[in-house]
Every structure is written in C-alpha cells, then in structure tokens.
Design a protein around this motif. Structure first.
Motif, PDB file in Angstrom:
ATOM      1  N   PRO A 119       0.840  -1.202   0.000  1.00 51.72           N
ATOM      2  CA  PRO A 119       0.000   0.000   0.000  1.00 51.72           C
ATOM      3  C   PRO A 119       0.875   1.252   0.000  1.00 51.72           C
ATOM      4  N   LEU A 120       0.389   2.281  -0.661  1.00 59.31           N
ATOM      5  CA  LEU A 120       1.135   3.537  -0.760  1.00 59.31           C
ATOM      6  C   LEU A 120       0.580   4.494   0.295  1.00 59.31           C
ATOM      7  N   VAL A 121       1.469   5.128   1.050  1.00 58.66           N
ATOM      8  CA  VAL A 121       0.990   6.064   2.083  1.00 58.66           C
ATOM      9  C   VAL A 121       1.212   7.485   1.601  1.00 58.66           C
ATOM     10  N   ARG A 122       0.162   8.291   1.650  1.00 63.51           N
ATOM     11  CA  ARG A 122       0.286   9.702   1.261  1.00 63.51           C
ATOM     12  C   ARG A 122      -0.562  10.559   2.199  1.00 63.51           C
ATOM     13  N   CYS A 123      -0.104  11.783   2.416  1.00 58.28           N
ATOM     14  CA  CYS A 123      -0.839  12.718   3.277  1.00 58.28           C
ATOM     15  C   CYS A 123      -1.482  13.805   2.415  1.00 58.28           C
ATOM     16  N   THR A 139      -7.995  18.238  -1.279  1.00 64.19           N
ATOM     17  CA  THR A 139      -7.915  18.804  -2.632  1.00 64.19           C
ATOM     18  C   THR A 139      -6.549  18.442  -3.197  1.00 64.19           C
ATOM     19  N   ILE A 140      -6.568  17.692  -4.290  1.00 67.55           N
ATOM     20  CA  ILE A 140      -5.329  17.030  -4.740  1.00 67.55           C
ATOM     21  C   ILE A 140      -4.941  17.459  -6.157  1.00 67.55           C
ATOM     22  N   LYS A 141      -3.676  17.763  -6.320  1.00 66.44           N
ATOM     23  CA  LYS A 141      -3.169  18.115  -7.659  1.00 66.44           C
ATOM     24  C   LYS A 141      -2.546  16.870  -8.297  1.00 66.44           C
ATOM     25  N   ALA A 152       9.871   9.698 -16.835  1.00 64.28           N
ATOM     26  CA  ALA A 152       9.620   9.186 -15.479  1.00 64.28           C
ATOM     27  C   ALA A 152       8.128   8.882 -15.312  1.00 64.28           C
ATOM     28  N   PRO A 153       7.797   7.972 -14.376  1.00 65.24           N
ATOM     29  CA  PRO A 153       6.367   7.680 -14.170  1.00 65.24           C
ATOM     30  C   PRO A 153       5.661   8.886 -13.544  1.00 65.24           C
ATOM     31  N   PRO A 154       4.361   9.098 -13.857  1.00 59.58           N
ATOM     32  CA  PRO A 154       3.636  10.202 -13.227  1.00 59.58           C
ATOM     33  C   PRO A 154       3.390   9.908 -11.740  1.00 59.58           C
ATOM     34  N   GLY A 155       2.973  10.903 -10.993  1.00 61.02           N
ATOM     35  CA  GLY A 155       2.724  10.728  -9.551  1.00 61.02           C
ATOM     36  C   GLY A 155       1.732   9.604  -9.318  1.00 61.02           C
ATOM     37  N   ARG A 156       2.098   8.649  -8.448  1.00 61.23           N
ATOM     38  CA  ARG A 156       1.274   7.437  -8.314  1.00 61.23           C
ATOM     39  C   ARG A 156      -0.029   7.714  -7.577  1.00 61.23           C
ATOM     40  N   SER A 157       0.076   8.352  -6.422  1.00 64.50           N
ATOM     41  CA  SER A 157      -1.136   8.554  -5.635  1.00 64.50           C
ATOM     42  C   SER A 157      -2.062   9.586  -6.292  1.00 64.50           C
ATOM     43  N   SER A 158      -1.497  10.707  -6.725  1.00 62.78           N
ATOM     44  CA  SER A 158      -2.355  11.783  -7.255  1.00 62.78           C
ATOM     45  C   SER A 158      -3.070  11.329  -8.529  1.00 62.78           C
ATOM     46  N   GLU A 316       4.704  24.654   6.209  1.00 59.31           N
ATOM     47  CA  GLU A 316       4.670  23.221   5.943  1.00 59.31           C
ATOM     48  C   GLU A 316       5.056  22.984   4.489  1.00 59.31           C
ATOM     49  N   ALA A 317       5.915  21.993   4.279  1.00 54.24           N
ATOM     50  CA  ALA A 317       6.283  21.624   2.905  1.00 54.24           C
ATOM     51  C   ALA A 317       5.574  20.325   2.564  1.00 54.24           C
ATOM     52  N   PHE A 318       5.093  20.206   1.341  1.00 52.51           N
ATOM     53  CA  PHE A 318       4.394  18.990   0.916  1.00 52.51           C
ATOM     54  C   PHE A 318       5.353  17.904   0.446  1.00 52.51           C
ATOM     55  N   GLY A 379       5.712   9.350   4.461  1.00 53.23           N
ATOM     56  CA  GLY A 379       4.408   9.978   4.194  1.00 53.23           C
ATOM     57  C   GLY A 379       4.493  11.440   4.551  1.00 53.23           C
ATOM     58  N   CYS A 380       4.303  11.744   5.834  1.00 56.16           N
ATOM     59  CA  CYS A 380       4.213  13.145   6.263  1.00 56.16           C
ATOM     60  C   CYS A 380       5.574  13.828   6.360  1.00 56.16           C
ATOM     61  N   ARG A 381       6.614  13.072   6.624  1.00 59.26           N
ATOM     62  CA  ARG A 381       7.966  13.567   6.847  1.00 59.26           C
ATOM     63  C   ARG A 381       8.033  14.528   8.026  1.00 59.26           C
TER      64      ARG A 381
END
Ligand SMILES: Cc1cc2nc3c(=O)[nH]c(=O)nc-3n(C[C@H](O)[C@H](O)[C@H](O)COP(=O)(O)OP(=O)(O)OC[C@H]3O[C@@H](n4cnc5c(N)ncnc54)[C@H](O)[C@@H]3O)c2cc1C
Ligand code: FES
Length: 427
Positions: A119-123, A139-141, A152-158, A316-318, A379-381
């Motif tokens: 599973p992929l973890v994303r915040c 709200t996700i870009k 390169a592969p596109p963003g997996r979660s987004s 906060e940095a994403f 995930g959150c770092r």
C-alpha cells in the motif's frame, strides 16, 4: 450643545460661559471614549473566553472521536477545482460522527493501488473549514513527470485519485494530525500564504476564521500561474464580498490574455516579502506558509531579514524538500559534538549493505538515507504518520522534534531522527 451635555447627565446651571460648556463637553467626550474602550475590551474578553471554551470543547471531542489505525471512508463527491486539481469529499463508511480537526491538519491515506505490491501512504491536507462536521475534504493536484524527466512515471497517488477513483469508492484513512495549524486562541493579525496546491491548509485556516465569526485581521496571499490554476475561485469572491476583516490578494505569475486584473487576480508576479512591504502596514503578523519549495525558501528567509521572529513564521512543505532556516532545529549538543569529531557518526544501513558517516548537515536519517540512494517509505515527513518507521538493530537515536506517532520499542521514525552514536538500522 447644552442638550448633548444634559443628555450625558451633566446638569448645566444658568449663566455658564461658553468655556465652561466646552470643558463639560470635553469631559463628556472623554467619558464616551472611555466607555467605548471599556465596551471594546469587554467584547474582546468575551470573544476570547468563547474561543477558549470552543477550543476546550474541540479538544475534548477530538480525543473522544479520533481513531487509531485506518478507518473506512467513501468518496461522496469528486469536484474539479482547476486544471489538474480535484476536491474529494469524504464521509465515514460507519456513519459515526467525525473527529474535529484543527485548520491546517492533514489526513493520511493508505492506498491499495492495483499492481502495487505494498500500500502507498500519502498525506493530504484538509482543505475545508473545520466547521463542516459532516465530511472531510481534501484537494489534490495530479502530478505529471517533471518537465526535465518526461520518461519518469507520473505521480502514483495523485493520478490514482484523479483517474482511478470515483464517487462511492472506499479508502483507508488515518485520523487528522499534524502540527501546522492555526492558533485560534489568539486574535493576533495573521497572514496566510498559499502557493499552488499549497493553498489547501491555509485555505482551511481562512475558512475557519470566517466561520468562527472572528474579527481577526486576516490577509490571504495566493500565488499561481494564471486563471487555469485558480482553485476555489467562487468561494474566494464570496469571502471578499462578505468579510471585511479579510483581505485576499491573488498573484498570477504568468497571466494569459483572458485573465482580467481586478476580477481574476490582484497582482502580477510572485507572492513575495517585497509585496507584503507594499501592502501590509507593518511586519507585526503571524505568518503561515505552504507552497512550492522555492517560494517557501524565499519568503521565509526574506521574512527573517524583514525582522519577523521565527516564532511568528509557521510553514509546511508537501514534498521532500525542507526549508533551510538560518536556525534549523538542531540535534542535542552531545550528538552534534560527537558528529563534528572525526568523520561523523557511523550509521550502518544493514539491508542495503552500506556503512556511512552522518553529520548534522545531512539532516534526518531519512534525508541521509535518501541522499545515499537508500529507499525508506515516507508519508508526512514530520513524525506523524509512522510510515518511515525503521527497526534499530543497535544504538540509539534522538529526535529533532516531538514524534506525533509513537514508534514501537526498538524502532525509530527516521524522518525526524538523528543518530545519538554508532547506529545499525534495519534498512
Ligand atoms: C503534510 C502533507 C500534506 C499534503 N497535502 C497535499 C494537498 O493538500 N494536496 C496535494 O495535492 N498534495 C499534498 N501533499 C503531497 C502529497 O502527499 C503527495 O506527495 C503528492 O500527491 C505526490 O504524490 P504522488 O504519489 O502522486 O507522486 P509520486 O509518485 O510520489 O511522485 C512525485 C513526483 O516525482 C515524479 N517521479 C516519480 N518517479 C520518478 C523517477 N523515477 N524519476 C523522476 N521523477 C519521478 C512523479 O512524476 C511526480 O512528479 C501533501 C504532503 C504532505 C507531507
Ligand atoms: S514519514 Fe510520517 S512519521 Fe516519518
């Protein structure tokens, strides 16, 4: 004038001179001013008491209604906000009440993406006002490959959110968390700054201020390229019309011919401290910033130069990039001294077969590992989601900030940990 003075309860006897009347009128004006000040103080006191009671209630509800691990949520609505930006309205599958959150906090998702082994973890930050208690919204870009690496592969979660999920789909979600949130116990004037999709946490803060009825002086700076990227467009116009304590400044760095200044945007160019100096009456504000690393780097260091204390600048940095402040969080003195001696502290990444030497400049163990091509999930770092947890086979770590998630005995959160001495990690 006599009528006015009498109305104030100050009797006038016949034959008084103009001077005496003026003096009485002066006294009257002073008392009116004093009573206005007293009324304003009473109002502020009442507002503050209400805010404290409210925040007590929210704290209580948060601890009662929060949950451990994952909880199932379904996507109630999926709404396009701008080019490649979508909002997802989430409701709990168990239909039980939602835990309140603090404006600026985020949700952590554990995504089961087809064809992915793990599973992929994303915040994702909560982008709506905390006053909406029947749903959460993120709200996700959608991320394409970086322009310099089109293969390169596109963003997996987004991309999974945008292209793989539809209304009704169910997701595993951890409870709201995070330390980047608006301090609502104060009425100190505030400047909220969002760049690109970094608008999400500060947009939640702005809406929290509006919905709480606070009269706090609030500036909202939003930096994007042009109208195509402009999320929350209609609500922004509504906030401008409705709340006279809020001032919104939208900056387009590359407006197109169809973008209209005064309607779509307010300033051409980037959000910058030079702009704050032009518009803000002083630097005496709390600043909350979230956006792309170059913007955050420039704004935070220019704010420091402008004399804004670090304690009034929250950010906060994403992404993986961290803001290099002139005074970053430091490891304990003995760790720094040990590291400074010789080549630094030896860290063995056992499964990767690498023995390396850590120095404080490398930052956290996660950053150190990544800089040396050792992959640790994150995930959150920020020590909250627990994704980067790694077993310690020998040695000890210290933390750069207080962990939000408590790692099990014998393991550490590498995103906020540094070695205390020689260390062997199971990674
Ligand atoms: C606290 C927090 C809050 C956040 N809030 C939000 C939010 O509100 N909204 C939001 O949109 N995001 C938010 N994020 C960011 C979000 O968590 C994800 O990091 C983001 O969506 C990208 O994840 P992804 O899986 O789509 O991209 P990833 O798969 O992680 O890829 C990231 C980028 O790297 C590129 N890439 C992938 N592999 C390679 C390779 N081999 N070589 C070169 N490039 C590569 C991808 O194309 C993509 O551009 C937040 C992050 C944090 C930590
Ligand atoms: S990445 Fe979330 S705790 Fe380390």
């Amino acid at each position: 004038m006599v009528g006015v003075v009498e109305a104030a309860g100050l009797a006038i006897v016949g034959g008084c001179t103009t001077q005496a009347v003026m003096s009485l009128y002066g006294t009257f004006q002073r008392r009116v001013r004093e009573s206005n000040v007293a009324a304003r103080e009473a109002q502020l006191f009442q507002q503050r008491a209400q805010l404290l009671l409210q925040s007590d209630r929210v704290d209580r509800e948060r601890s009662e209604l929060s949950w451990n691990g994952n909880r199932k949520f379904y996507i109630d609505r999926k709404v396009e906000e701008a080019k490649d930006i979508c909002s997802f309205y989430l409701r709990p599958h168990d239909h039980k009440p939602l835990a309140p959150f603090l404006p600026g906090q985020y949700l952590t998702f554990q995504l089961k993406i087809p064809d992915q082994a793990k599973p992929l973890v994303r915040c994702y930050s909560l982008s709506d006002s905390p006053a909406n208690r029947d749903h959460y919204r993120v709200t996700i870009k959608r991320l394409d490959p970086p322009p310099k690496e089109p293969e390169a592969p596109p963003g997996r979660s987004s991309n999974f959110f945008h292209k793989g999920l539809v209304e009704g789909d169910i997701l595993d979600v951890r409870a709201p968390s995070g330390h980047f949130y608006l301090d609502q116990a104060t009425e100190k004037p505030v400047v909220l700054i969002g760049g690109g999709v970094g608008l999400t946490p500060v947009w939640s803060m702005l809406n929290a201020i509006c919905d709480s009825g606070s009269r706090r002086e609030t500036w909202f700076f939003y930096g994007i390229m042009n109208r195509n990227d402009h999320a929350m467009y209609d609500r922004m116009a509504e906030v401008r019309r409705t709340y006279d304590n809020v001032r919104i400044v939208v900056c387009y760095s590359r407006p197109t011919e169809s973008c209209v200044k005064g309607r779509d945007f307010d300033q051409e160019g980037y959000v910058s401290v030079a702009l704050f100096k032009k518009l803000l009456p002083s630097n005496n504000y709390e600043f909350y910033i979230c956006g792309p690393p170059p913007m955050m780097q420039a704004v935070t260091s220019d704010l420091k130069e402008w004399g804004v204390p670090d304690s009034d600048v929250k950010f906060e940095a994403f992404g993986p990039a961290t803001i290099k402040r002139k005074s970053p969080p430091k490891p304990a003195q003995d760790v720094a001294t040990a590291a400074a001696a010789g080549d630094g502290i030896e860290v063995v990444f056992e499964r990767s077969g690498k023995t390396l030497h850590w120095k404080p400049d490398y930052g956290s163990l996660l950053e150190f590992a990544e800089a040396n091509d050792i992959s640790i999930d994150s995930g959150c770092r920020a020590g909250n989601c627990g994704t980067c947890v790694t077993a310690i086979k020998e040695g000890e770590v210290s933390y750069l900030s207080e962990p939000g998630a408590q790692p099990d005995e014998g393991s550490c959160l590498t995103c906020i940990a540094v070695p205390s001495g020689r260390l062997i990690l199971d990674s």
